[in-house]
Scaffold this motif. Structure first.
Motif, PDB file in Angstrom:
ATOM      1  N   GLN A  45       0.836  -1.200   0.000  1.00 48.93           N
ATOM      2  CA  GLN A  45       0.000   0.000   0.000  1.00 48.93           C
ATOM      3  C   GLN A  45       0.870   1.249   0.000  1.00 48.93           C
ATOM      4  O   GLN A  45       1.954   1.243   0.573  1.00 48.93           O
ATOM      5  CB  GLN A  45      -0.874  -0.032   1.270  1.00 48.93           C
ATOM      6  N   ARG A  46       0.416   2.313  -0.621  1.00 53.43           N
ATOM      7  CA  ARG A  46       1.155   3.570  -0.598  1.00 53.43           C
ATOM      8  C   ARG A  46       0.235   4.662  -0.106  1.00 53.43           C
ATOM      9  O   ARG A  46      -0.907   4.756  -0.565  1.00 53.43           O
ATOM     10  CB  ARG A  46       1.658   3.933  -2.002  1.00 53.43           C
ATOM     11  N   LEU A  47       0.746   5.481   0.791  1.00 55.85           N
ATOM     12  CA  LEU A  47      -0.067   6.541   1.359  1.00 55.85           C
ATOM     13  C   LEU A  47       0.288   7.890   0.741  1.00 55.85           C
ATOM     14  O   LEU A  47       1.445   8.147   0.425  1.00 55.85           O
ATOM     15  CB  LEU A  47       0.100   6.599   2.878  1.00 55.85           C
ATOM     16  N   GLU A  48      -0.701   8.706   0.650  1.00 54.11           N
ATOM     17  CA  GLU A  48      -0.613  10.017   0.026  1.00 54.11           C
ATOM     18  C   GLU A  48      -0.283  11.062   1.079  1.00 54.11           C
ATOM     19  O   GLU A  48      -1.053  11.255   2.008  1.00 54.11           O
ATOM     20  CB  GLU A  48      -1.994  10.292  -0.575  1.00 54.11           C
ATOM     21  N   MET A  49       0.875  11.699   0.959  1.00 51.77           N
ATOM     22  CA  MET A  49       1.260  12.686   1.965  1.00 51.77           C
ATOM     23  C   MET A  49       0.900  14.103   1.534  1.00 51.77           C
ATOM     24  O   MET A  49       1.075  15.050   2.281  1.00 51.77           O
ATOM     25  CB  MET A  49       2.766  12.607   2.249  1.00 51.77           C
ATOM     26  N   ASN A  50       0.435  14.239   0.328  1.00 53.67           N
ATOM     27  CA  ASN A  50       0.114  15.554  -0.228  1.00 53.67           C
ATOM     28  C   ASN A  50      -1.391  15.768  -0.138  1.00 53.67           C
ATOM     29  O   ASN A  50      -2.164  15.076  -0.799  1.00 53.67           O
ATOM     30  CB  ASN A  50       0.587  15.568  -1.684  1.00 53.67           C
ATOM     31  N   GLU A  77      -5.283  18.670  -3.925  1.00 52.90           N
ATOM     32  CA  GLU A  77      -5.796  17.950  -5.087  1.00 52.90           C
ATOM     33  C   GLU A  77      -4.687  17.836  -6.121  1.00 52.90           C
ATOM     34  O   GLU A  77      -4.101  18.841  -6.510  1.00 52.90           O
ATOM     35  CB  GLU A  77      -6.966  18.716  -5.712  1.00 52.90           C
ATOM     36  N   HIS A  78      -4.411  16.632  -6.550  1.00 52.19           N
ATOM     37  CA  HIS A  78      -3.355  16.479  -7.534  1.00 52.19           C
ATOM     38  C   HIS A  78      -3.482  15.135  -8.235  1.00 52.19           C
ATOM     39  O   HIS A  78      -4.296  14.305  -7.868  1.00 52.19           O
ATOM     40  CB  HIS A  78      -1.985  16.600  -6.867  1.00 52.19           C
ATOM     41  N   HIS A 118      -1.005  12.033 -10.744  1.00 52.11           N
ATOM     42  CA  HIS A 118       0.306  11.383 -10.698  1.00 52.11           C
ATOM     43  C   HIS A 118       0.902  11.129 -12.074  1.00 52.11           C
ATOM     44  O   HIS A 118       0.184  10.775 -13.002  1.00 52.11           O
ATOM     45  CB  HIS A 118       0.179  10.027  -9.969  1.00 52.11           C
ATOM     46  N   ILE A 137       6.511   7.388  -8.709  1.00 49.59           N
ATOM     47  CA  ILE A 137       5.290   8.194  -8.733  1.00 49.59           C
ATOM     48  C   ILE A 137       5.658   9.640  -8.438  1.00 49.59           C
ATOM     49  O   ILE A 137       6.321   9.916  -7.440  1.00 49.59           O
ATOM     50  CB  ILE A 137       4.298   7.744  -7.643  1.00 49.59           C
ATOM     51  N   GLU A 138       5.231  10.555  -9.309  1.00 54.09           N
ATOM     52  CA  GLU A 138       5.499  11.962  -9.050  1.00 54.09           C
ATOM     53  C   GLU A 138       4.175  12.704  -9.099  1.00 54.09           C
ATOM     54  O   GLU A 138       3.321  12.410  -9.925  1.00 54.09           O
ATOM     55  CB  GLU A 138       6.443  12.481 -10.138  1.00 54.09           C
ATOM     56  N   ASP A 139       4.015  13.671  -8.209  1.00 55.05           N
ATOM     57  CA  ASP A 139       2.769  14.430  -8.196  1.00 55.05           C
ATOM     58  C   ASP A 139       2.767  15.525  -9.254  1.00 55.05           C
ATOM     59  O   ASP A 139       3.788  16.141  -9.518  1.00 55.05           O
ATOM     60  CB  ASP A 139       2.584  15.097  -6.819  1.00 55.05           C
ATOM     61  N   ILE A 140       1.603  15.748  -9.836  1.00 59.44           N
ATOM     62  CA  ILE A 140       1.407  16.962 -10.638  1.00 59.44           C
ATOM     63  C   ILE A 140       0.113  17.598 -10.169  1.00 59.44           C
ATOM     64  O   ILE A 140      -0.826  16.901  -9.800  1.00 59.44           O
ATOM     65  CB  ILE A 140       1.287  16.685 -12.161  1.00 59.44           C
ATOM     66  N   SER A 160      -9.104  10.349  -9.999  1.00 57.51           N
ATOM     67  CA  SER A 160      -7.699  10.094  -9.766  1.00 57.51           C
ATOM     68  C   SER A 160      -7.078   9.752 -11.114  1.00 57.51           C
ATOM     69  O   SER A 160      -7.421   8.744 -11.719  1.00 57.51           O
ATOM     70  CB  SER A 160      -7.573   8.938  -8.785  1.00 57.51           C
TER      71      SER A 160
END
Lengths: 138, 138
Positions: B80-85, B88-89, B91, B100-103, B127
């Motif tokens: 599992q991966r958790l979203e720290m941001n 609204e964004h 990937h 994985i990089e946020d945009i 998403s």
DNA sequence: ATTTCTGCAAAACCTTTGCAAGCCG
DNA sequence: CGGCTTGCAAAGGTTTTGCAGAAAT
């Protein structure tokens, strides 16, 4: 200096109890970025509470996600899932029962066709999950 | 009656060897729909080749995904991966290294704002994964 | 003939569960 | 107090690996 007050409020809003472990877990996560796994979060929390157990981290991550304090990157199905539909399409994903339903690309309207979005990232395709509540779960 | 010829071509195109197990695996998958797990696929293939092993199914699913014969529902990170941001964004996900990089949301242009897309599905949010090759992997 | 693949069994992960002791409200 | 939470240890589930024999090119 600390984030303890906002966290108590957050817990009150979501109706969950305040424990020392949850406070520290929350503070530590506030200081992380990216998309960490439970193990990575555990490793960091352990520096502040060496006696904490991995099970507690899992239980509380689950609780935070459930209550809306935290979000997971993509809804987690436990195992890999394979795509049997070769057509271009997207997904309706139910946040309660985690069911996945296909919708075809045209239902969504156009996405930008740019091949380059950021610093040299070469776009292959878009995968859109529409997250919400399915008819059965409402 | 069979799909053997197209499968041989597919293997030739992707440079993979044709084995009986792969042929049957491919045919069985052609007859499934939805988003099955490796276990579910294994259960079906076992009806045609009772001696097949789960490890073989895993190895070949992996090979098919790697070579582009098959696609997985969402890129599988093992845990599992958790979203720290909290913003609204969306990937950028690299299909090679799985980074994985946020945009942020505005980079993508508007998505339809309809609250109902299909037979009573209530939309919470979108998403979007932009899948491609990151700068490092090119 | 060589390389690659299969099936088996074991190992490696990742996540959940049951329970006794402890903490929260 | 009464109920929920913690830490531990064990179990459950998913995926990978090593290897000897079999199959593919």
């Amino acid at each position: 200096m600390t984030l303890i007050k906002p966290f108590r409020e957050l817990c009150a809003e979501h109706g969950i109890a305040v424990t020392h472990q949850r406070q520290v877990l929350y503070e530590v996560m506030q200081g992380m970025d990216g998309h960490p796994s439970p193990e990575e979060i555990y490793a960091r929390v352990k520096r502040k509470i060496p006696s904490i157990s991995l099970a507690t981290v899992y239980k509380n991550i689950h609780l935070f996600v459930e209550s809306g304090v935290l979000r997971e990157v993509s809804l987690h199905h436990g195992s890999q899932r394979l795509e049997m539909n070769a057509e271009e399409h997207h997904h309706l994903v139910c946040s309660k029962c985690k069911s996945i339903e296909d919708i075809d690309e045209s239902s969504l309207g156009a996405l930008p066709k740019r091949r380059k979005l950021a610093d040299g990232f070469l776009v292959e395709r878009y995968s859109v999950d529409v997250i919400g509540i399915c008819a059965k779960c409402q």
